[in-house]
Design a protein around this motif. Sequence first.
Motif, short mmCIF file in Angstrom:
data_model
loop_
_atom_site.label_atom_id
_atom_site.label_comp_id
_atom_site.label_asym_id
_atom_site.label_seq_id
_atom_site.Cartn_x
_atom_site.Cartn_y
_atom_site.Cartn_z
N ASN A 125 0.92 -1.06 -0.10
CA ASN A 125 0.02 0.05 0.05
C ASN A 125 0.78 1.06 0.07
O ASN A 125 1.80 1.36 0.97
N TYR A 164 2.74 8.21 -8.93
CA TYR A 164 1.31 7.49 -9.25
C TYR A 164 1.37 6.42 -10.37
O TYR A 164 0.82 5.29 -10.09
N ALA A 168 0.74 2.21 -9.62
CA ALA A 168 -0.43 1.59 -10.25
C ALA A 168 0.21 0.50 -11.16
O ALA A 168 -0.55 -0.52 -11.61
N ASN A 221 -7.58 3.21 -13.10
CA ASN A 221 -6.43 4.09 -12.49
C ASN A 221 -6.64 5.60 -12.43
O ASN A 221 -6.25 6.30 -11.87
N SER A 224 -8.30 6.29 -9.40
CA SER A 224 -7.35 6.21 -8.33
C SER A 224 -6.57 7.40 -8.50
O SER A 224 -6.22 8.03 -7.41
N ASN A 227 -8.65 10.58 -7.40
CA ASN A 227 -9.13 11.05 -6.21
C ASN A 227 -8.24 10.96 -5.12
O ASN A 227 -8.53 10.83 -3.86
N GLU A 228 -6.76 10.67 -5.53
CA GLU A 228 -5.95 10.42 -4.52
C GLU A 228 -5.46 11.70 -3.71
O GLU A 228 -5.62 12.92 -4.39
#
Length: 297
Positions: A125, A164, A168, A221, A224, A227-228
Amino acid sequence: MKNNKLTHHGVSDKVYKGFIYVVLIALAIIIIVPVAWAFMASVKQDIEFYGNPWALPKGFYLENFVNAWQKAKMGSYMLNSVIVTVIALALLLVIALPAAYVLARYKFKGSVILNMMFMAGLFINVNYIVVPIFLMLNNGDKIVRSFLGHPIFLNNLFILALVYAAMALPFTVYLLAGYFKSLPREFEEAASVDGAGYFRTMVQIIMPMAKPSIVTVILFNFLSFWNEYIISMTLLTKPGLRTLPVGLMNLMAAQKSAVQYGQMYAGLVIVMLPTLILYILVQKKLTQGMTMGGLKG
């Protein structure tokens, strides 16, 4: 006796399907109601929030969106998010597509180790290692500052996009490789007979066939990256470089104290709207990408 068993089995199926429908309807309501309420709240005047919170808006107070876009700088934050998301997706696809194709279709020395490393990456994570990432980039800036006189790693949208894409990569390679493995090899053999090389075969034969899976990867993605919050907040400390989620959190904190709830919910809708539109546009391809890999022999 046999007819009784069939009748009992039919009744059980109907009860089970009825239960499934009830659960799905309940889940749909749980998801739709908050979203619809946020849209209604975004066009209300601030004074309307002191009455019944479930009451319909008395009118469409679109000035909330104008204020959120201009005064709260959500337009600038959206531009930053678009830049970061587009660059991250481009980097991710350029790296992940060839990597997944090679790992799925060819055996070579070290391929097993690479596959294991990507699999291991699924269990990491990135929010747990954001501090080491920050320290690494900060130390890099200290070295670069001695040569260039200014930092280049922190407060850099491209570096954020690179982080990022890196976070991913394991999931994307895993998903694409699984889909590539399900495609028949006859297409590659036919392309080889026609004189196509590895790269041309991948681009002109395999990628068009894998379009549903690629769309699925892009959507997941995109959600992801868009909204990160934690990584963006850590690596981008300058106010002018904030992305939408960070800008929205600051807007919510500011507007709660200023009692400007309409502007706050307008900012929330601005964040949600691109993801909703994208999902509506690609939902058919998304369903295909999630199911076709399991259907192919």
